[in-house]
Design a protein around this motif. Sequence first.
Motif, mmCIF file in Angstrom:
data_model
loop_
_atom_site.group_PDB
_atom_site.id
_atom_site.type_symbol
_atom_site.label_atom_id
_atom_site.label_comp_id
_atom_site.label_asym_id
_atom_site.label_seq_id
_atom_site.Cartn_x
_atom_site.Cartn_y
_atom_site.Cartn_z
ATOM 1 N N GLY A 572 72.663 8.508 78.797
ATOM 2 C CA GLY A 572 71.407 8.842 79.452
ATOM 3 C C GLY A 572 70.303 9.281 78.524
ATOM 4 O O GLY A 572 69.203 9.615 78.983
ATOM 5 N N MET A 573 70.563 9.309 77.228
ATOM 6 C CA MET A 573 69.549 9.710 76.256
ATOM 7 C C MET A 573 69.119 8.482 75.457
ATOM 8 O O MET A 573 69.946 7.689 75.015
ATOM 9 C CB MET A 573 70.114 10.772 75.302
ATOM 10 C CG MET A 573 69.099 11.331 74.323
ATOM 11 S SD MET A 573 67.868 12.408 75.098
ATOM 12 C CE MET A 573 68.844 13.877 75.446
ATOM 13 N N ASN A 574 67.798 8.328 75.295
ATOM 14 C CA ASN A 574 67.242 7.226 74.514
ATOM 15 C C ASN A 574 66.812 7.752 73.152
ATOM 16 O O ASN A 574 66.220 8.829 73.045
ATOM 17 C CB ASN A 574 66.040 6.611 75.239
ATOM 18 C CG ASN A 574 66.420 6.072 76.604
ATOM 19 O OD1 ASN A 574 67.414 5.367 76.746
ATOM 20 N ND2 ASN A 574 65.635 6.409 77.620
ATOM 21 N N TYR A 575 67.113 6.987 72.106
ATOM 22 C CA TYR A 575 66.835 7.413 70.741
ATOM 23 C C TYR A 575 66.012 6.374 69.995
ATOM 24 O O TYR A 575 66.242 5.164 70.133
ATOM 25 C CB TYR A 575 68.135 7.611 69.946
ATOM 26 C CG TYR A 575 69.061 8.663 70.483
ATOM 27 C CD1 TYR A 575 68.837 10.013 70.217
ATOM 28 C CD2 TYR A 575 70.183 8.316 71.226
ATOM 29 C CE1 TYR A 575 69.700 10.984 70.686
ATOM 30 C CE2 TYR A 575 71.054 9.276 71.699
ATOM 31 C CZ TYR A 575 70.811 10.612 71.430
ATOM 32 O OH TYR A 575 71.673 11.575 71.894
ATOM 33 N N ALA A 590 64.221 11.801 70.689
ATOM 34 C CA ALA A 590 65.236 11.715 71.738
ATOM 35 C C ALA A 590 64.630 12.117 73.076
ATOM 36 O O ALA A 590 64.021 13.183 73.201
ATOM 37 C CB ALA A 590 66.415 12.627 71.401
ATOM 38 N N SER A 591 64.786 11.258 74.076
ATOM 39 C CA SER A 591 64.210 11.537 75.392
ATOM 40 C C SER A 591 65.090 10.927 76.473
ATOM 41 O O SER A 591 65.637 9.829 76.303
ATOM 42 C CB SER A 591 62.801 10.954 75.498
ATOM 43 O OG SER A 591 62.279 11.113 76.811
ATOM 44 N N GLN A 592 65.205 11.629 77.596
ATOM 45 C CA GLN A 592 65.928 11.089 78.735
ATOM 46 C C GLN A 592 65.034 10.203 79.596
ATOM 47 O O GLN A 592 65.513 9.248 80.216
ATOM 48 C CB GLN A 592 66.494 12.237 79.588
ATOM 49 C CG GLN A 592 67.637 12.986 78.920
ATOM 50 C CD GLN A 592 68.148 14.138 79.771
ATOM 51 O OE1 GLN A 592 67.360 14.950 80.259
ATOM 52 N NE2 GLN A 592 69.453 14.212 79.950
ATOM 53 N N ASP A 593 63.738 10.507 79.650
ATOM 54 C CA ASP A 593 62.853 9.808 80.585
ATOM 55 C C ASP A 593 61.972 8.758 79.934
ATOM 56 O O ASP A 593 61.492 7.845 80.615
ATOM 57 C CB ASP A 593 61.971 10.828 81.323
ATOM 58 C CG ASP A 593 62.798 11.745 82.217
ATOM 59 O OD1 ASP A 593 63.723 11.243 82.878
ATOM 60 O OD2 ASP A 593 62.536 12.954 82.230
ATOM 61 N N ALA A 594 61.703 8.858 78.659
ATOM 62 C CA ALA A 594 60.945 7.809 77.970
ATOM 63 C C ALA A 594 61.928 6.769 77.458
ATOM 64 O O ALA A 594 62.898 7.105 76.770
ATOM 65 C CB ALA A 594 60.145 8.404 76.814
ATOM 66 N N ASP A 595 61.685 5.491 77.809
ATOM 67 C CA ASP A 595 62.614 4.466 77.346
ATOM 68 C C ASP A 595 62.359 4.128 75.880
ATOM 69 O O ASP A 595 61.395 4.604 75.263
ATOM 70 C CB ASP A 595 62.523 3.220 78.236
ATOM 71 C CG ASP A 595 61.128 2.597 78.276
ATOM 72 O OD1 ASP A 595 60.321 2.872 77.362
ATOM 73 O OD2 ASP A 595 60.857 1.831 79.204
ATOM 74 N N VAL A 596 63.237 3.297 75.328
ATOM 75 C CA VAL A 596 63.141 2.953 73.912
ATOM 76 C C VAL A 596 61.809 2.276 73.608
ATOM 77 O O VAL A 596 61.193 2.515 72.567
ATOM 78 C CB VAL A 596 64.328 2.064 73.497
ATOM 79 C CG1 VAL A 596 64.067 1.397 72.149
ATOM 80 C CG2 VAL A 596 65.615 2.887 73.431
ATOM 81 N N ALA A 597 61.333 1.436 74.532
ATOM 82 C CA ALA A 597 60.071 0.726 74.303
ATOM 83 C C ALA A 597 58.916 1.706 74.122
ATOM 84 O O ALA A 597 58.041 1.514 73.260
ATOM 85 C CB ALA A 597 59.788 -0.221 75.462
ATOM 86 N N LYS A 598 58.899 2.790 74.919
ATOM 87 C CA LYS A 598 57.815 3.757 74.798
ATOM 88 C C LYS A 598 57.951 4.573 73.510
ATOM 89 O O LYS A 598 56.950 4.899 72.860
ATOM 90 C CB LYS A 598 57.791 4.680 76.009
ATOM 91 C CG LYS A 598 56.529 5.513 76.107
ATOM 92 C CD LYS A 598 56.183 5.871 77.526
ATOM 93 C CE LYS A 598 54.777 6.461 77.612
ATOM 94 N NZ LYS A 598 54.396 6.783 79.002
ATOM 95 N N LEU A 599 59.188 4.918 73.165
ATOM 96 C CA LEU A 599 59.399 5.628 71.907
ATOM 97 C C LEU A 599 58.969 4.765 70.719
ATOM 98 O O LEU A 599 58.347 5.257 69.770
ATOM 99 C CB LEU A 599 60.876 6.019 71.755
ATOM 100 C CG LEU A 599 61.425 7.043 72.754
ATOM 101 C CD1 LEU A 599 62.929 7.204 72.572
ATOM 102 C CD2 LEU A 599 60.722 8.386 72.611
ATOM 103 N N TYR A 600 59.292 3.479 70.779
ATOM 104 C CA TYR A 600 58.932 2.572 69.694
ATOM 105 C C TYR A 600 57.414 2.442 69.585
ATOM 106 O O TYR A 600 56.849 2.432 68.484
ATOM 107 C CB TYR A 600 59.576 1.207 69.925
ATOM 108 C CG TYR A 600 59.433 0.248 68.767
ATOM 109 C CD1 TYR A 600 60.398 0.171 67.779
ATOM 110 C CD2 TYR A 600 58.316 -0.583 68.661
ATOM 111 C CE1 TYR A 600 60.276 -0.702 66.710
ATOM 112 C CE2 TYR A 600 58.180 -1.457 67.590
ATOM 113 C CZ TYR A 600 59.158 -1.515 66.625
ATOM 114 O OH TYR A 600 59.018 -2.383 65.569
ATOM 115 N N ALA A 601 56.735 2.346 70.732
ATOM 116 C CA ALA A 601 55.271 2.219 70.716
ATOM 117 C C ALA A 601 54.621 3.463 70.121
ATOM 118 O O ALA A 601 53.644 3.370 69.367
ATOM 119 C CB ALA A 601 54.768 1.974 72.138
#
Length: 605
Positions: A572-575, A590-601
Amino acid sequence: MERIPWRLAIDFGTSNSAAAVAQDDGGPHALRLGARADAIPSSVAAYNGEILTGDAALQISGIYPAAFEPTPKRRLGEEAVVLGGVICDPVDLVAAVLEFIMGQATRFVGGGSPAQVVLTHPEAWDEYLKARLRAAALKAGIPEESIVLIPEPVAAGWHYAAGSDMDPGTHVAVLDFGGGTCDAAVLELAQTPDGPAFHVVAADGIDPLGGHDFDAQLETWVYSQLAADGKDELLDGLKAEHSGADRAHLRDQIREAKHALSFHASAPIGVRSGQHEWVCTVTRAEFEQLIEPQLSRAVDLVQQVIQEALPSAEQLRKVYLTGGSSHIPALQAKLSEILPMKLGLMGDPKQVTCIGALEAPPAAGRIADSNVPGLQTKAPAPEPADKQGASKQPADKQGASRGRRSGMLVAGGVAASVALLAAVFALASGGTPQPPSSSSSAGSVETAVRQCGGKERPDLREGECNLLNNVNSIGRVSPDSCVPKKDLDGASYGLTCDPNANSNFSSTERPAVYVYGYPSVESLKASFDGLIQRFKAAPRSATKPPGWETWHLAGDTTQAPRGRVLSASEEGMNYLIWTEEAPLMEIWAASQDADVAKLYAWWNK
């Protein structure tokens, strides 16, 4: 029956502390401090309203890591340390260790007060840090008139001098390679009107560099072996938040294996979590390959100091070793290659400094308030002193050269005492010495104000401050939000931060950002390689988790790569994790609610 007068020496180290006792009816010998060894960990923990030390503090580390401080010596120059939500004076933390050792010594000799307590310290320490150490000794109940301070390499030099014939003019080198720091010095034995003296011709050190780094690298290696062997249950168990005791057990096993490899060709490491257990075997060759870059740095340091001190290494009589890491056979082999017939070993390297402190010539007529016994020349001016925020942290994420000193004469006899007026006043009034003001009047020492992320941050150590300056330069985090991170897993320093204000995350999406500083490119790469195995990431665009790729500034592949970037999701954690090779940083978002695409952006803009 009249008690026999006795003296005590304490080598308060970065990672471990040792002590020796000498009574008038015999020479100095090591004092047993721990249940399993003469030396004890220098660590402390704030628990149930008291400060635990040594082995007791280590036990708390696996249960309540926020209350644990592994290296209080590194924190002595700071104004305050927060342990388990309690604000502590670093002087009190050091005093707790000294008080424990003092109590053990008093019980050993049968009571009474020592005629002399010799405290060793790094040769590079300025008067402020030495005054803080002295203040800790006073708080530990050590009589003021008995306190003597002596630099660590000088104490080690006296131990070796006591066991061999040395004429005036003899040059020796001392390599003190312990758990947290690596220090080298070249000493010259001189004859003065007050008796024999050691002249510190040149000295330098690397902090951090030592056994802690080796432990972290070996731990990363164990995790990679678990992943390669398909032990997913063990990996998942070890990274769980409630598995602190299992991780502490693993680190104990790693330390035991590291020590065993100095004497045996291989050593087992037991891993457990819940109902799962596994034993892996590490060979000496594998271990030495892991730590080879760090050993080379230590050897380079020795060469540098010798070259600074002497026209030729042929003028050097011996290179003497002290500190637990000097046991490593590969280090001794490297030194023997560049300095044939020069390596000197005598006794337990962990006990050399404290025993030598009692073998130094007595300070006849010593002034009671003298902070540095036998200081014969003007001391160099001191160099500038150097909320865990996330709801869920990524699991399993656990050196700069110091300023040189030269030209100091440290004698067995007495000479002028050198101390900062402010420190002396503070001691006289019963207070703890405070850092010198950055704006000093004439005749006082000016100390530069250290800026961390654009502000003064007395809560940060020097390495953490440098790490904050590095991560602040890339503009992804709010520097004011960054606080020290203790669970480092292979890194030298760590920070927990929030993203910067214009990150475009909602309040629930905002990731926790973890920043780790590594001692070398090799250890940084080893950590990232372990993550690739852990997340089973494929070599592809990091926009497609789990994937990893090499990244370049502005996507310009004609330039040298800046590092690597990896994306993954787990429980449930995105990295999103990337490395910056030039400043030796690894950064996690590391975020539970932001997906990988948003973290990458966020990372890529």
